[in-house]
Design an enzyme around this catalytic site. Structure first.
Site, short mmCIF file in Angstrom:
data_model
loop_
_atom_site.label_atom_id
_atom_site.label_comp_id
_atom_site.label_asym_id
_atom_site.label_seq_id
_atom_site.Cartn_x
_atom_site.Cartn_y
_atom_site.Cartn_z
CD GLU A 34 -2.87 1.24 2.33
OE1 GLU A 34 -2.83 0.41 3.24
OE2 GLU A 34 -3.80 2.06 2.16
CB CYS A 228 -7.47 2.80 3.95
SG CYS A 228 -8.00 1.95 5.44
CG ASN A 359 -8.94 -2.46 2.09
OD1 ASN A 359 -8.31 -3.52 2.18
ND2 ASN A 359 -8.78 -1.49 2.96
CD GLU A 360 -9.63 -2.70 7.63
OE1 GLU A 360 -9.71 -1.48 7.86
OE2 GLU A 360 -8.67 -3.39 8.02
O1 AHR Z 1 -2.35 -1.53 6.86
C1 AHR Z 1 -2.81 -0.26 7.22
C2 AHR Z 1 -4.32 -0.16 7.09
O2 AHR Z 1 -4.94 -1.01 7.99
C3 AHR Z 1 -4.88 -0.56 5.77
O3 AHR Z 1 -4.83 0.46 4.84
C4 AHR Z 1 -6.30 -0.90 6.09
O4 AHR Z 1 -6.84 -1.85 5.20
C5 AHR Z 1 -6.24 -1.34 7.53
O5 AHR Z 1 -7.16 -0.67 8.29
#
Ligand code: AHR
Length: 648
Positions: A34, A228, A359-360
């Site tokens: 990322e 994120c 993603n999350e």
């Molecule tokens: O790894 C850091 C962050 O942690 C990532 O961007 C996210 O997916 C998670 O909340």
């Protein structure tokens, strides 16, 4: 044979060599990339000039005016008749010629230059009036001239000019000067300085030392571009892969969401140039032998921020992005997007097999969007394996809700995330032993032990965290039929510009060091094996070790090497002497090769000064037969390989 007395033997470890279990996914241990902590711009992407196109909201961010006392001149940011319309701003320098006059770029918190290496300088220049020349100079952080070159005779239209510079000393905080020499006016844009030595020497490529650190992990896959960053704090700031391919100067700049995420770590100079875009991600995967695993936005902005939703009846552009990405990666050169890949120099497909939808994310809004996007992708590409999300925690209500809904939707593989103290990882080493074997598979897509707490600046990549992750990974490996993919997160941190810690690999402008957690990932990646073998620890009742020992074991067989691989974590403070039993083995080699990761204290960390304070050490172990004694050091991960074949 060396006997081990029952008085000292603390346990018997039995590996069932003749009872192979699940086949291990050859891509199981991977990496999560990322653009956080200056992971791309100021990190992997080797460009040394920050804000090279004057597109930051404050267009002079990273730049400062150089105006010696005799110099007379003006500078202005303009966007009329730009070099390109996507990134329209440029800098006009007007000099009266009494002295050198211009600007300096500070790089990403200082430029790292290596003595004698070649650096490609390039810049778009338009001559406006007069016949000024330009001096391009490199200065060290303490003001010594490292190299200089003169450019002159510029066209009245935008044109790229270039030169090669070779600094005469190594410096971590160097700066690039662009100085007008003589009377006249010039416009400049897209100012770039790149090391010629990049990974595989791709021009405009990636930092060789950082990619080498990735390659040395033997990653089975690479997840990109996050995290994120996929979601954006609102939808207009989401990651859009199509804007990251094609001519580099035409990729529109976007603010990085980690620029402003943490009040305690503001990073106002953090933007995404997308010099490392989706084509480069695919190329990187191919270069390091990792399967590509892109994650796409699913019509939801980050739920820790706005949580903005794309209405369900307006998801078509998101679906089209996913379909086009598959064609971009895998389509024939005659297809629309396959042709674009071919035009970028890669006519062969990238063999994309797995991609993520969101993603999350969590909640009903996610399930609805996932279902629609997944249906459309599966309709066109039934073989594409889709990763779905289960939120940010590994066991809360959001997680349980996602699992129940995704199970009902026959999801392929669910992305689980966990950032927790070491104790969580130790006590969850058996988490998957009882998982339902019939439902979706697991992608342990983000995890890292936190020595303090999540998003604390006091988290350290210490030995205890690494051992906790190793213990947990024995459980992932043991359950390789359920857990198909796993990656630590985040991957990189620039020591001068990070937002989040802990991270697997730390870098500065000149170098890289690996954390104890990195070595754990590497030991698992190098010793993946093909098939799981049953492994159990039987503790001696008489063992004086107290409190209950923290021992963890898993075993696999490497078919081509004909070897059994045992991974053992002793998280305790005392060495543990065991009898290793290779049950069902016909013959064994006369020695085992082992690598041991340990340290004096659980708080031990690596650093730029001591990069190998906690690093694996190779040890040969004599093997006397199908049962042999061995002592595992305190606070250690041991990976032991020995020839062993099942009895006929
Ligand atoms: O790894 C850091 C962050 O942690 C990532 O961007 C996210 O997916 C998670 O909340």
């Amino acid at each position: 044979m060396l006997a081990i007395s029952t008085a000292t033997k603390a346990a018997t470890i039995e590996i069932q060599v003749d009872k192979p279990g699940a086949a291990i996914n050859q891509a199981m241990w991977g990496i999560f990339f990322e653009d956080i902590n200056f992971g791309a711009d100021g990190g992997l992407y080797a460009e040394l000039v920050k804000n090279r196109g004057f597109e930051f909201p404050d267009p002079m961010t990273g730049w400062s005016k150089l105006s010696p006392s005799k110099a007379r001149g003006l500078m202005s940011i303009r966007d009329d008749n730009p070099f390109n319309a996507v990134n329209p701003h440029y800098l006009r320098l007007e000099s009266e010629g009494a002295d050198l006059f211009g600007v300096a770029n500070e790089g990403f918190r200082g430029m790292g230059l290596h003595q004698g290496e070649a650096y490609d300088f390039s810049m778009q220049i338009r001559n406006v009036s007069g016949t000024p020349a330009l001096r391009i100079e490199l200065y060290s952080g303490d003001g010594a001239l490292l190299d200089t070159v003169k450019l002159e005779r510029f066209s009245a239209d935008w044109k790229q000019y270039s030169a090669v510079l070779r600094p005469k000393a190594t410096d971590a905080k160097a700066r690039l000067y662009v100085l007008v020499d003589g009377q006249g006016t010039v416009d400049i844009d897209f100012v770039s300085l790149f090391p010629q030595h990049t990974w595989k020497n791709h021009p405009g490529g990636l930092r060789a030392d950082m990619v080498q650190a990735l390659a040395d992990l033997h990653p089975g896959f690479m997840r990109f571009p996050g995290g994120c960053i996929v979601e954006g704090s609102y939808l207009a700031r989401r990651y859009q892969w199509k804007k990251t391919v094609g001519p580099i100067a035409e990729r529109p700049l976007l603010v990085n969401r980690w620029n402003y995420e943490f009040l305690h770590r503001p990073t106002p100079d953090y933007f995404q140039s997308f010099g490392l875009g989706f084509f480069e991600f695919f190329q990187l995967c191919e270069d390091i032998g990792a399967q590509p695993l892109p994650i796409l936005n699913c019509g939801m902005a980050c739920q820790f921020n706005s949580g903005e939703l794309c209405p369900l009846d307006q998801l078509d552009p998101y679906i089209q992005d996913a379909l086009d990405l598959i064609e971009f990666a895998n389509g024939a050169s005659s297809s629309d997007w396959g042709a674009r890949r071919a035009a970028l120099g890669h006519p062969q497909p990238f063999h994309l097999k797995t991609m993520g939808v969101g993603n999350e994310q969590w909640g009903p809004a996610y399930i609805e969007r996932y279902a629609r996007i997944a249906k459309a992708i599966k309709a066109r590409y039934p073989g594409m394996q889709l990763v779905s999300a289960a939120g940010p925690e590994p066991a809360d209500d959001r997680f349980k809700f996602a699992w129940s809904k995704l199970r009902a939707l026959n999801a392929d593989i669910i992305d689980e995330h966990c950032y927790a103290p070491p104790a969580w990882f130790f006590s969850n080493a058996h988490r998957y032993d009882d998982y339902d074997r019939s439902g979706p598979k697991v992608f342990m897509g983000e995890y890292a032990a936190q020595s303090d707490k999540v998003v604390s600046v006091f988290n350290r990549n210490n030995l205890e965290c690494a051992l906790a992750e190793a213990a947990y990974m024995t459980g992932l490996e043991r359950n390789a039929d359920v857990v198909r993919l796993a990656s630590y997160a985040p991957l990189f941190a620039n020591a001068d510009a990070w937002q989040w810690t802990p991270d697997l690999i730390w870098v500065n402008s000149l170098g890289v060091y690996a954390t104890p957690s990195y070595f754990v990932q590497q030991l698992f990646g190098k010793n993946r094996g093909d098939v799981v073998l049953p492994a159990k620890i039987a503790r001696e009742e008489s063992s004086p070790l107290s409190p209950a020992p923290q021992w963890f074991v898993s075993a696999v067989r490497d078919d081509s090497a004909g070897e059994v691989i045992v991974k053992f974590v002793n998280a305790g403070d005392a060495p543990v002497s065991v009898l290793l039993k290779l049950a069902g083995a016909g013959s064994v080699g006369s020695e085992a090769r082992s690598e041991v990761l340990t340290g004096a204290a659980k708080s031990d960390c690596n650093s730029f000064e001591q990069p190998a304070r906690v690093a694996p050490v190779a040890v040969e172990i004599p093997v006397s037969g199908v049962e042999f004694p061995h002592t595992f050091p305190a606070k250690s991960l041991t990976v032991l390989r020995l020839k062993a074949s099942p009895a006929k």
